[in-house]
Scaffold this motif. Structure first.
Motif, PDB file in Angstrom:
ATOM      1  N   ARG A 325      45.306  38.230  44.030  1.00  0.00           N
ATOM      2  CA  ARG A 325      45.586  38.008  42.610  1.00  0.00           C
ATOM      3  C   ARG A 325      44.539  38.726  41.783  1.00  0.00           C
ATOM      4  N   LEU A 326      44.953  39.248  40.640  1.00  0.00           N
ATOM      5  CA  LEU A 326      44.032  39.935  39.734  1.00  0.00           C
ATOM      6  C   LEU A 326      43.986  39.171  38.422  1.00  0.00           C
ATOM      7  N   LEU A 327      42.810  38.641  38.104  1.00  0.00           N
ATOM      8  CA  LEU A 327      42.611  37.913  36.849  1.00  0.00           C
ATOM      9  C   LEU A 327      41.837  38.810  35.893  1.00  0.00           C
ATOM     10  N   VAL A 328      42.323  38.905  34.654  1.00  0.00           N
ATOM     11  CA  VAL A 328      41.637  39.732  33.655  1.00  0.00           C
ATOM     12  C   VAL A 328      41.322  38.868  32.436  1.00  0.00           C
ATOM     13  N   ALA A 329      40.024  38.746  32.122  1.00  0.00           N
ATOM     14  CA  ALA A 329      39.599  37.969  30.957  1.00  0.00           C
ATOM     15  C   ALA A 329      38.827  38.882  30.013  1.00  0.00           C
ATOM     16  N   PRO A 330      39.520  39.519  29.052  1.00  0.00           N
ATOM     17  CA  PRO A 330      38.835  40.453  28.145  1.00  0.00           C
ATOM     18  C   PRO A 330      37.662  39.760  27.447  1.00  0.00           C
ATOM     19  N   GLY A 343      48.106  49.926  24.463  1.00  0.00           N
ATOM     20  CA  GLY A 343      48.977  49.922  25.638  1.00  0.00           C
ATOM     21  C   GLY A 343      48.272  49.563  26.936  1.00  0.00           C
ATOM     22  N   THR A 344      46.952  49.391  26.883  1.00  0.00           N
ATOM     23  CA  THR A 344      46.209  49.075  28.106  1.00  0.00           C
ATOM     24  C   THR A 344      46.673  47.754  28.726  1.00  0.00           C
ATOM     25  N   LEU A 345      46.836  46.742  27.877  1.00  0.00           N
ATOM     26  CA  LEU A 345      47.214  45.423  28.401  1.00  0.00           C
ATOM     27  C   LEU A 345      48.549  45.463  29.133  1.00  0.00           C
ATOM     28  N   ALA A 346      49.503  46.212  28.551  1.00  0.00           N
ATOM     29  CA  ALA A 346      50.837  46.284  29.169  1.00  0.00           C
ATOM     30  C   ALA A 346      50.744  46.884  30.567  1.00  0.00           C
ATOM     31  N   VAL A 347      49.881  47.885  30.723  1.00  0.00           N
ATOM     32  CA  VAL A 347      49.719  48.493  32.053  1.00  0.00           C
ATOM     33  C   VAL A 347      49.209  47.439  33.042  1.00  0.00           C
ATOM     34  N   LEU A 348      48.229  46.661  32.581  1.00  0.00           N
ATOM     35  CA  LEU A 348      47.632  45.662  33.478  1.00  0.00           C
ATOM     36  C   LEU A 348      48.645  44.584  33.847  1.00  0.00           C
ATOM     37  N   THR A 349      49.357  44.066  32.857  1.00  0.00           N
ATOM     38  CA  THR A 349      50.277  42.963  33.160  1.00  0.00           C
ATOM     39  C   THR A 349      51.485  43.457  33.959  1.00  0.00           C
ATOM     40  N   GLU A 350      51.935  44.677  33.695  1.00  0.00           N
ATOM     41  CA  GLU A 350      53.050  45.219  34.493  1.00  0.00           C
ATOM     42  C   GLU A 350      52.662  45.371  35.960  1.00  0.00           C
ATOM     43  N   ALA A 351      51.372  45.623  36.179  1.00  0.00           N
ATOM     44  CA  ALA A 351      50.902  45.749  37.564  1.00  0.00           C
ATOM     45  C   ALA A 351      50.774  44.379  38.229  1.00  0.00           C
ATOM     46  N   GLY A 352      50.848  43.306  37.411  1.00  0.00           N
ATOM     47  CA  GLY A 352      50.772  41.965  37.995  1.00  0.00           C
ATOM     48  C   GLY A 352      49.493  41.222  37.655  1.00  0.00           C
ATOM     49  N   ILE A 354      46.926  38.841  35.762  1.00  0.00           N
ATOM     50  CA  ILE A 354      47.078  37.588  35.014  1.00  0.00           C
ATOM     51  C   ILE A 354      46.059  37.601  33.891  1.00  0.00           C
ATOM     52  N   LEU A 355      46.559  37.477  32.656  1.00  0.00           N
ATOM     53  CA  LEU A 355      45.681  37.569  31.503  1.00  0.00           C
ATOM     54  C   LEU A 355      45.058  36.213  31.189  1.00  0.00           C
ATOM     55  N   MET A 356      43.730  36.198  31.020  1.00  0.00           N
ATOM     56  CA  MET A 356      42.992  34.950  30.777  1.00  0.00           C
ATOM     57  C   MET A 356      42.388  34.987  29.369  1.00  0.00           C
ATOM     58  N   PRO A 357      42.008  33.813  28.847  1.00  0.00           N
ATOM     59  CA  PRO A 357      41.382  33.793  27.515  1.00  0.00           C
ATOM     60  C   PRO A 357      40.041  34.531  27.511  1.00  0.00           C
ATOM     61  N   SER A 358      39.625  34.959  26.325  1.00  0.00           N
ATOM     62  CA  SER A 358      38.316  35.590  26.188  1.00  0.00           C
ATOM     63  C   SER A 358      37.237  34.532  26.271  1.00  0.00           C
ATOM     64  N   GLY A 359      36.336  34.711  27.206  1.00  0.00           N
ATOM     65  CA  GLY A 359      35.252  33.750  27.397  1.00  0.00           C
ATOM     66  C   GLY A 359      34.623  33.999  28.746  1.00  0.00           C
ATOM     67  N   CYS A 360      33.675  33.132  29.108  1.00  0.00           N
ATOM     68  CA  CYS A 360      32.961  33.329  30.368  1.00  0.00           C
ATOM     69  C   CYS A 360      33.850  33.054  31.573  1.00  0.00           C
ATOM     70  N   GLY A 361      34.838  32.201  31.376  1.00  0.00           N
ATOM     71  CA  GLY A 361      35.827  31.956  32.423  1.00  0.00           C
ATOM     72  C   GLY A 361      35.214  31.607  33.756  1.00  0.00           C
ATOM     73  N   ALA A 362      35.608  32.347  34.787  1.00  0.00           N
ATOM     74  CA  ALA A 362      35.171  32.026  36.140  1.00  0.00           C
ATOM     75  C   ALA A 362      33.792  32.578  36.468  1.00  0.00           C
ATOM     76  N   CYS A 363      33.231  33.411  35.587  1.00  0.00           N
ATOM     77  CA  CYS A 363      31.989  34.141  35.900  1.00  0.00           C
ATOM     78  C   CYS A 363      30.884  33.246  36.416  1.00  0.00           C
TER      79      CYS A 363
END
Ligand code: SF4
Lengths: 426, 170
Positions: A325-330, A343-352, A354-363
């Motif tokens: 799985r690929l998680l992306v948290a801008p 258009g960057t986001l569309a490329v990422l999500t089309e590839a599969g 998963i878009l996450m909220p902006s923040g420290c997240g899992a780091c």
């Protein structure tokens, strides 16, 4: 004998003509930044105990990024307390769930070359990319700053790290940094300053330079710094900061350094750090068969617009591997918006992805996206200490956004360069 | 921090003990006593349960590297740890210890201390006595400009005292 840029900023803040490494001085703080984890939830009781008020609310920046969005009652309470505190104290510079603190500061025009700043976070040296002297402190010490507007420090000596040549295709500042963690080790700099210079550094955009100053923390430095140049001045103008004296903040030609390190960027290969320390890095080719459960593009040091574009360069027309799985948290809301617009986001999500909220997240294991026992993650973040992203039995590898994206495609640690070359040929 | 502590038992760890090991992020939002229960568990799962008031943590190089979270020092105090001895400290952690009244002692001989040794420390004089091995080690004394803050018990009590005198004189 001349002075380094760091010494000049400290001297200015300490109202001295000059300072030398080893001297103990008290400096006036131009800016202090805290976040939801290190900030009001810790200061409020201390300030109340002292019966004191913040010395100057206009010099305080508060960001919520660690516990956002709230995921349980405790994190919600921390955010609630933070919001109430900034209202009560009249702190106008408040960024609520708008991005990670180290990215917010320059994005919203709070940084200017020559300022002396402290942050309630160890990656506060990030601001050094903008010619600032900024370092991380704990919450109690920050309370002292909030009350007095001052802080003591022992003037650090400076290590000059020069990267000559130019980074090749598919390489990024993260590769430079992971190589430095291995070559210098995590304690060599001993709370000194790392000043980066050289043609490879000059060629980097601000976002990439911020990776180098951010991870000066990993080298054990008090802070990292890069002297302002044309790129800095243009980036300042782009965020509406006028800093006419910007280019005057430079180290003298005869400044004295604790040590000068030289590296050639043109021979650098993509680097990957194996668990459980960033020092444990090696060229990506040294990891022929590491299977990955989770790929993570996130954090102050790994999810700026440049990182998302690196990932898109790899992922355009490709798919994330099954069982990975690929998680992306801008790193900020503005970055998310810019990546959506171009258009960057569309490329990422089309590839599969998963878009996450902006923040420290899992780091740092605070937010969503943490790992189970035995799981393996490849991450564009700064640290892979044992248990940092979840269970102590999980494993975290570090790499650039290029490397993380390439590895998401194959499900194994993968050199991004052949994938980029394939694209170029097609 | 009293000038003299001990004797306490030594709990020995290696180089680069990081703040995620001292104060794991997953438990950071909880209260300090709950967080303390997980202190150093990734390196020694039994540590929090067996450490007692007055015991001493010993590390190698770069102790406390990583995050600015001062909970990394607070949990040690919470568990009753009297001092931390290491060959070297991460700068941020070192400052946090002093601000919270936990003595960080930089000692080139830290490697001679073995788990379970009984130690007495004098952070003002810069001296560690190993009672088990009848050895004495020199360590960096607390920096002179911080002595007053440290003897006041850390930054907050120190500031409280200063603010009170300011009010009286103004
Ligand atoms: S993204 Fe990670 S490294 Fe950056 S401030 Fe947040 S927790 Fe720290």
């Amino acid at each position: 004998m001349g002075h380094t840029l760091a010494e000049k900023i400290i001297a200015r803040a300490a109202r001295r003509d000059s300072v030398r490494p080893g001297e103990i001085v008290t400096a006036k703080v131009d800016l202090s930044m805290v976040h939801d984890s290190s900030g009001p939830r810790r200061h409020k009781p201390m300030l109340e105990q002292l019966g004191a008020k913040p010395w100057d609310p206009s010099r305080i920046v508060v960001v919520t990024d660690h516990y956002v969005p709230a995921f349980d009652a405790e994190s919600a309470a921390i955010l609630d307390l933070t919001r109430k505190w900034v209202r009560e104290e009249g702190v106008d510079n408040f960024y609520d769930m708008e991005g990670i603190c180290h990215v917010i500061l320059p994005e919203r025009g709070h940084l200017r070359p020559g300022i002396f700043a402290v942050g309630g976070d160890s990656h506060s040296p990030t601001a050094g990319a903008w010619g600032c002297f900024m370092f991380g402190i704990g919450a109690t010490e920050m309370c002292g700053v909030l009350v007095t507007g001052e802080i003591w420090l022992k003037v650090p000596s400076t290590h000059l790290v020069r990267w000559t040549g130019r980074l090749g295709q598919g390489l990024a500042a993260k590769d430079v940094m992971l190589a430095l963690c291995r070559n210098l080790g995590l304690g060599t700099v001993k709370y000194g300053v790392v000043e980066y210079t050289g043609s490879a550094i000059a060629a980097l955009p601000m976002a990439e330079r911020m990776v180098l100053t951010n991870m000066a923390a990993e080298l054990g430095a008090q802070t990292g710094i890069i002297a302002p140049d044309r790129v800095t001045v243009e980036a300042l103008a782009a965020v509406g900061v006028s800093a006419p004296d910007a280019s005057s903040w430079q180290s003298d030609a005869d400044a004295s350094y604790a040590k000068v390190w030289e590296f050639d960027a043109s021979v650098l290969q993509p680097q990957v750090a194996a668990p459980h320390t960033p020092e444990n890095s090696a060229p990506v080719g040294d990891y022929p068969d590491v299977r990955i459960d989770q790929c993570y593009i996130g954090a102050c040091t790994g999810a700026k617009l440049e990182d998302l574009r690196m990932a898109a360069d790899i992922l355009r027309g490709r798919k994330v591997a099954r069982h990975t799985r690929l998680l992306v948290a801008p790193a900020s809301q503005r970055i998310t918006a810019a990546a959506a617009a171009d258009g960057t986001l569309a490329v990422l999500t089309e590839a599969g992805a998963i878009l996450m909220p902006s923040g420290c997240g899992a780091c740092a294991g605070y937010g969503a996206g943490v790992l189970a026992e035995g799981e393996v993650c490849l991450s564009s973040t700064a640290r892979n200490f044992k248990g940092r992203m979840g269970h102590p039995g999980s494993k975290v590898y570090l790499g650039s956004a290029y490397t993380v994206a390439a590895s998401a495609v194959t499900g194994r640690v993968t050199d991004p360069r052949p994938l980029l070359a394939e694209k170029a040929a097609a | 921090m009293s000038p003299q502590t001990g004797p306490g038992r030594a709990f020995v760890f290696g180089d680069n003990v990081d703040t995620d090991a001292l104060a794991p992020g997953v438990y950071m939002k909880g209260p300090i006593d709950a967080l303390a229960g997980h202190c150093l568990e990734s390196l020694d799962p039994g540590f929090a349960a067996s450490v007692r008031l007055g015991d001493i943590v010993v590390g190698g190089e770069n102790f406390g590297m990583g995050s600015s979270r001062e909970q990394a020092a607070m949990v040690l105090r919470q568990l009753g740890v009297a001092a931390v001895i290491a060959r070297s400290f991460a700068g941020l952690f070192f400052r946090n210890c002093l601000n919270l009244g936990l003595a960080p002692l930089e000692c080139p001989d830290a490697g001679r201390i073995l788990a379970g040794d009984l130690l007495t420390v004098d952070p003002v004089a810069g001296r560690i006595t190993n009672r088990t091995r009848s050895q004495t080690y020199a360590c960096e004394p607390i920096p002179a400009h911080l002595l007053e803050m440290v003897s006041d018990g850390g930054l907050i009590p120190h500031l409280a005292k200063k603010l009170k005198t300011q009010k009286r004189t103004s």
